[in-house]
Design a protein around this motif. Structure first.
Motif, short mmCIF file in Angstrom:
data_model
loop_
_atom_site.label_atom_id
_atom_site.label_comp_id
_atom_site.label_asym_id
_atom_site.label_seq_id
_atom_site.Cartn_x
_atom_site.Cartn_y
_atom_site.Cartn_z
N PRO A 6 54.85 61.16 -80.55
CA PRO A 6 54.50 61.87 -79.31
C PRO A 6 55.65 61.98 -78.32
CG PRO A 6 53.64 59.65 -79.26
CD PRO A 6 54.22 59.84 -80.63
N GLY A 7 56.72 61.28 -78.57
CA GLY A 7 57.87 61.36 -77.67
C GLY A 7 57.88 60.25 -76.63
N THR A 8 59.08 59.91 -76.19
CA THR A 8 59.28 58.96 -75.09
C THR A 8 60.14 59.66 -74.04
OG1 THR A 8 59.20 57.01 -76.53
CG2 THR A 8 60.35 56.78 -74.41
N ARG A 9 59.58 59.79 -72.85
CA ARG A 9 60.35 60.43 -71.76
C ARG A 9 61.15 59.36 -71.04
NH1 ARG A 9 60.51 65.17 -69.25
NH2 ARG A 9 58.69 65.94 -70.36
N LEU A 10 62.46 59.43 -71.19
CA LEU A 10 63.37 58.46 -70.56
C LEU A 10 63.97 59.09 -69.31
CD1 LEU A 10 65.15 55.87 -70.50
CD2 LEU A 10 66.76 57.08 -71.99
N THR A 11 63.84 58.40 -68.21
CA THR A 11 64.45 58.85 -66.95
C THR A 11 65.39 57.77 -66.47
OG1 THR A 11 62.44 60.06 -66.37
CG2 THR A 11 64.01 59.63 -64.59
N VAL A 12 66.66 58.16 -66.31
CA VAL A 12 67.67 57.21 -65.83
C VAL A 12 68.01 57.57 -64.39
CG1 VAL A 12 69.95 56.23 -66.24
CG2 VAL A 12 68.57 57.01 -68.17
N ASP A 50 66.76 67.70 -74.81
CA ASP A 50 67.39 67.61 -73.50
C ASP A 50 66.74 68.56 -72.49
OD1 ASP A 50 70.28 69.44 -74.73
OD2 ASP A 50 68.33 70.17 -74.09
N SER A 51 67.35 68.65 -71.32
CA SER A 51 66.76 69.45 -70.24
C SER A 51 66.72 70.93 -70.57
CB SER A 51 67.54 69.22 -68.94
OG SER A 51 68.89 69.57 -69.14
N LYS A 52 67.58 71.35 -71.49
CA LYS A 52 67.56 72.75 -71.90
C LYS A 52 66.59 72.99 -73.06
CE LYS A 52 72.31 73.57 -70.48
NZ LYS A 52 73.68 73.94 -70.90
N LYS A 53 65.82 71.98 -73.39
CA LYS A 53 64.74 72.06 -74.39
C LYS A 53 65.23 72.09 -75.83
CE LYS A 53 61.72 72.05 -71.14
NZ LYS A 53 61.07 70.75 -70.84
N PHE A 54 66.54 71.93 -76.04
CA PHE A 54 67.00 71.86 -77.42
C PHE A 54 66.59 70.54 -78.04
CE2 PHE A 54 69.27 75.61 -78.20
CZ PHE A 54 69.92 75.99 -77.05
N LEU A 83 73.11 58.69 -66.62
CA LEU A 83 72.21 59.73 -66.12
C LEU A 83 71.93 60.78 -67.20
CD1 LEU A 83 73.61 60.35 -62.52
CD2 LEU A 83 71.56 59.07 -63.16
N GLY A 84 72.95 61.13 -67.95
CA GLY A 84 72.82 62.17 -68.98
C GLY A 84 71.96 61.76 -70.15
N ASP A 85 71.56 60.51 -70.20
CA ASP A 85 70.67 60.07 -71.28
C ASP A 85 69.23 60.44 -71.00
OD1 ASP A 85 72.55 56.95 -71.59
OD2 ASP A 85 72.89 58.91 -72.54
N GLN A 111 67.31 52.06 -64.42
CA GLN A 111 68.53 52.29 -63.65
C GLN A 111 69.72 52.49 -64.57
OE1 GLN A 111 68.79 52.37 -60.27
NE2 GLN A 111 66.63 51.93 -59.89
N MET A 112 70.69 53.21 -64.07
CA MET A 112 71.97 53.36 -64.79
C MET A 112 72.55 52.01 -65.11
SD MET A 112 74.56 56.31 -63.43
CE MET A 112 74.71 55.52 -61.88
N GLY A 113 73.13 51.89 -66.28
CA GLY A 113 73.79 50.66 -66.67
C GLY A 113 72.92 49.69 -67.43
#
Lengths: 116, 113
Positions: A109-115, A38-42, A83-85, A14-16
């Motif tokens: 391998p990466g960590t997918r973070l969803t806020v 980020d979401s734009k794949k950069f 959210l932008g994280d 959650q946020m915060g």
């Protein structure tokens, strides 16, 4: 044998909240990095540590704090998540420090973070 | 401000044919270039690199060409194999590696059997 490992692979929060992502490399490398895709794949560098010392900090908010207890570990702690994280975070390591040519980097391998 | 551009988001090639992945850059200070390959759910893996003192570097089926005047590099894969299907990232660094790697957005290569 995993060369660069990250935990967790997925993180939903959650946020915060405050969260940490761990990274370990068993390659004996001196330099470790954190990247954000980020979401734009950069794929953009956030931090670089050489022998536990910070050598690159690419204008990352100070809510992000890397911690390197030894040269094989570089953990990423994020305070007050926004959210932008939300992104995929990659850890990497290299033999040469970021300042020497031929710094081919080995990525985790990466960590997918969803806020939420 | 994209300093490293991969203008083709995707590319499909028949098995056995040549795959050519392109990369353009805007920063004339870049002098070291790398290609990384990425499979789903994995981190990028280093593939091949080239220094600006060269215009070609070859490693097995993979060759990277650098055209400094055009600020362009390309990765050639010959012959292409289904296992080459992945996302390919171009990356660049300046000052003999004294600056962090700057990555392009990647090109998804699909090699069709």
């Amino acid at each position: 044998d995993t060369a660069v490992s990250q935990t967790p692979k997925y993180l939903v929060t959650q946020m915060g909240n405050d969260k940490s992502i761990k990274c370990e490399q068993n390659l004996g490398h001196d330099t470790m990095y954190w990247y954000k895709q980020d979401s734009k794949k950069f794929l953009k560098i956030m931090f670089s540590y050489n022998n536990k010392e910070l050598i690159i900090n690419e204008t990352v908010p100070n809510r992000f704090s890397p911690k390197s207890p030894d040269k094989a570990h570089l953990n990423l702690h994020i305070n007050s998540l926004e959210l932008g994280d939300s992104a995929v975070y990659f850890c990497a390591s290299s033999q040469a420090p970021a300042g020497v040519s031929y710094n081919e980097q080995f990525f985790g391998p990466g960590t997918r973070l969803t806020v939420l | 401000d994209q300093q490293v551009k991969q203008n083709s988001p995707s590319l499909s090639v028949q098995e056995g044919r040549i795959s050519i992945l392109n990369c353009d850059y805007t920063n004339s200070m870049f002098d070291y270039f790398l290609w990384y390959k990425k499979y789903p759910a994995e981190g990028p893996t280093f593939l091949i690199s080239i220094s600006s003192i060269k215009d070609k570097n070859e490693d097995g089926r993979f060759t990277v060409f650098l055209n400094k005047s055009a600020k362009h590099l390309s990765l050639h894969i010959v012959p292409s194999q289904p296992g080459d299907s992945a996302v390919y990232f171009c990356a660049a660094s300046a000052d003999s590696g004294n600056t962090p790697l700057v990555f392009g957005k990647g090109t998804r290569l699909s090699v069709i059997a």
